[in-house]
Design an enzyme around this catalytic site. Structure first.
Site, PDB file in Angstrom:
ATOM      1  N   ARG A   1     -19.532 -36.231  -0.368  1.00  0.00           N
ATOM      2  CA  ARG A   1     -19.745 -34.802  -0.573  1.00  0.00           C
ATOM      3  C   ARG A   1     -19.106 -34.315  -1.870  1.00  0.00           C
ATOM      4  NH1 ARG A   1     -18.128 -33.087   5.569  1.00  0.00           N
ATOM      5  NH2 ARG A   1     -20.210 -33.241   6.482  1.00  0.00           N
TER       6      ARG A   1
ATOM      7  N   ASP B   1       3.675  -6.413 -10.025  1.00  0.00           N
ATOM      8  CA  ASP B   1       3.409  -5.305 -10.936  1.00  0.00           C
ATOM      9  C   ASP B   1       3.510  -3.938 -10.268  1.00  0.00           C
ATOM     10  OD1 ASP B   1       2.979  -6.851 -13.202  1.00  0.00           O
ATOM     11  OD2 ASP B   1       0.892  -7.205 -12.703  1.00  0.00           O
TER      12      ASP B   1
ATOM     13  N   THR C   1       5.670 -13.472  -7.825  1.00  0.00           N
ATOM     14  CA  THR C   1       4.253 -13.793  -7.726  1.00  0.00           C
ATOM     15  C   THR C   1       4.090 -15.295  -7.687  1.00  0.00           C
ATOM     16  OG1 THR C   1       2.100 -13.744  -8.832  1.00  0.00           O
ATOM     17  CG2 THR C   1       4.025 -13.597 -10.245  1.00  0.00           C
ATOM     18  N   ILE C   2       3.224 -15.771  -6.801  1.00  0.00           N
ATOM     19  CA  ILE C   2       2.956 -17.212  -6.774  1.00  0.00           C
ATOM     20  C   ILE C   2       2.078 -17.612  -7.951  1.00  0.00           C
ATOM     21  CG2 ILE C   2       3.138 -17.275  -4.258  1.00  0.00           C
ATOM     22  CD1 ILE C   2       0.060 -17.741  -4.217  1.00  0.00           C
ATOM     23  N   ASP C   3       1.469 -16.620  -8.613  1.00  0.00           N
ATOM     24  CA  ASP C   3       0.496 -16.921  -9.673  1.00  0.00           C
ATOM     25  C   ASP C   3       1.147 -17.358 -10.981  1.00  0.00           C
ATOM     26  OD1 ASP C   3      -1.425 -16.098  -7.854  1.00  0.00           O
ATOM     27  OD2 ASP C   3      -1.461 -14.047  -8.618  1.00  0.00           O
TER      28      ASP C   3
ATOM     29  N   HIS D   1      -4.369 -17.666   2.068  1.00  0.00           N
ATOM     30  CA  HIS D   1      -2.958 -17.381   2.295  1.00  0.00           C
ATOM     31  C   HIS D   1      -2.154 -18.598   2.744  1.00  0.00           C
ATOM     32  CE1 HIS D   1      -4.647 -13.349   2.104  1.00  0.00           C
ATOM     33  NE2 HIS D   1      -3.435 -12.947   1.798  1.00  0.00           N
TER      34      HIS D   1
ATOM     35  N   MET E   1      -5.762 -19.337  -5.304  1.00  0.00           N
ATOM     36  CA  MET E   1      -5.314 -18.041  -5.812  1.00  0.00           C
ATOM     37  C   MET E   1      -4.977 -18.117  -7.298  1.00  0.00           C
ATOM     38  SD  MET E   1      -3.011 -16.518  -2.695  1.00  0.00           S
ATOM     39  CE  MET E   1      -3.811 -15.797  -1.253  1.00  0.00           C
TER      40      MET E   1
ATOM     41  N   LYS F   1       0.810  -1.225   0.000  1.00  0.00           N
ATOM     42  CA  LYS F   1       0.000   0.000   0.000  1.00  0.00           C
ATOM     43  C   LYS F   1       0.838   1.268   0.000  1.00  0.00           C
ATOM     44  CE  LYS F   1      -3.799  -2.200   2.522  1.00  0.00           C
ATOM     45  NZ  LYS F   1      -4.672  -2.134   3.714  1.00  0.00           N
TER      46      LYS F   1
ATOM     47  N   ARG G   1     -19.876 -28.762   0.086  1.00  0.00           N
ATOM     48  CA  ARG G   1     -19.103 -27.889   0.982  1.00  0.00           C
ATOM     49  C   ARG G   1     -18.057 -27.136   0.178  1.00  0.00           C
ATOM     50  NH1 ARG G   1     -19.293 -29.254   6.494  1.00  0.00           N
ATOM     51  NH2 ARG G   1     -21.377 -30.110   6.937  1.00  0.00           N
TER      52      ARG G   1
END
Length: 370
Positions: free
Chosen positions: A174, A115, A137-139, A284, A181, A74, A278
């Site tokens: 189930r 970024d 980035t973990i993405d 995180h 993420m 931030k 469910r």
């Protein structure tokens, strides 16, 4: 003659491998350079809050997740919140940071981030600061590099937890919906879904239809499989619909926070099946704990390459992995040439529809909801 000084900071969300990059950078640089680390990303740079980094102070951090320098997503110093006359206002305080570095004799700044963090790195480079960027980035969704550290760790964590969902799902017959993420890229869901034996994988690149998801659940029921595991990326959306937004954080580079698709999907599914449904959000957990061996190795390569770029004066660039080899790319190219202080978004690397793993998944009987 005094040694030159290198500073490093970690910004944005944490990712497994940040400490490993710091560990490698310190060891590769320390024979020739003194190193300091600014705490809490750019906030530490503004407040001149730093610690010395030596092989001794960074001992034992190679495997640890998180970041010993702490982080913040931030604190854009080109649009920073300060208090004036009792009121909070936004100002460009980047010159304060530049002066702090000059006062401390900092010759080069290594920025580890995504970024938003790297956009500020580019902007500091425009102001004459010797910057080297390291993508985080973990993405795994940055087009400028083949792989980002943290991704392998996240996939391992999700895969392990899908195994845990399997046992309880089978015990109770189930349908379990797991949200992972990835924002608008489905890499984590795709890799972990296949590795974790998911029955349905829903990613942003392939809008799903509820009908196809229900068809898969009912087909499993007919085959005597009375449970179903569904993995869904947080930014996935139903065909003709929009991704579910959890909240909007105005003072963050990633203002739109996806979240809630698993709950929505579970509610939608339960209206059409006899199973109990469910949902859970791994959140995180995917970024926590120890760093995987593969990410430790990748992070070490990033850190050593950053040190090499400092030695060669290759500033204004970001370390990247190309064709399996460490290389670099201009921050201007990575982030685009938007105005200073703006939040650029690097070119995104999304899952292509002809990706081999999609074909592998479909061959294994996995539904992608299409």
């Amino acid at each position: 003659m005094a040694k030159k000084k290198v500073a490093v900071l970690t910004g944005g969300g944490d990712a497994p491998g940040l400490n490993a990059v710091i560990y490698a950078l310190v060891r590769a640089c320390s024979p020739k350079y003194d190193l300091i680390g600014y705490k809490f990303g750019y906030r530490g740079l503004y407040n001149n809050d730093f610690v010395e980094l030596t092989p001794q102070t960074t001992s034992g951090i190679l495997h640890r997740g998180g970041t010993i320098l702490y982080s913040s997503n931030k604190d854009n110093l080109f649009d920073y919140t300060v208090e004036e006359n009792g009121e909070k206002v936004k100002k460009d305080v980047s010159d304060v940071a530049v002066q702090n570095m000059k006062n401390e004799g900092v010759d080069a700044l290594v920025v580890l981030g995504g970024d938003g963090t790297l956009t500020s790195a580019r902007d500091f480079a425009r102001k004459g600061v010797n910057v080297v960027g390291v993508p985080k980035t973990i993405d795994n969704d940055l087009a400028s590099t083949e792989a980002t550290f943290g991704f392998d760790t996240a996939v391992n964590i999700v895969t392990e937890n899908l195994g845990r969902l399997h046992t309880t799902a089978e015990s109770h017959h189930r349908v379990m919906v797991a949200e992972v993420m990835g924002r608008s890229s489905g890499w984590i869901a795709l890799h972990s879904g296949i590795a974790g034996s998911a029955d349905v994988i829903l990613i942003p690149e392939i809008p799903y239809t509820l009908e196809k998801v229900i068809d898969k659940i009912k087909a499993r029921e007919a085959a005597g499989k009375h449970f179903t595991i569904i993995v869904v990326t947080e930014g996935a959306a139903e065909k003709g619909g929009q991704a579910v937004v959890g909240r909007v954080v105005e003072d963050s580079p990633d203002a739109i926070r996806f979240g809630g698709i698993a709950a929505k999907l579970a509610n939608d599914i339960e209206k059409h099946v006899t199973n109990e449904v469910r949902h859970c959000t791994f959140g995180h957990i995917q970024r926590g704990g120890d760093t995987s061996p593969a990410d430790r190795l990748l992070s070490a390569r990033y850190g050593v390459k950053a040190a090499d770029m400092i030695e060669k004066g290759q500033f204004g660039n970001m370390v990247c992995l190309r064709n399996g080899v460490m290389d670099f790319e201009s921050l201007e190219v990575v982030l685009g040439s938007s105005a200073t202080g703006s939040t650029a978004m690097g070119l995104s690397k999304r899952v292509s529809l002809d990706n081999e793993l999609i074909q592998v998944g479909k061959s294994l009987g996995i539904s992608f909801g299409d």
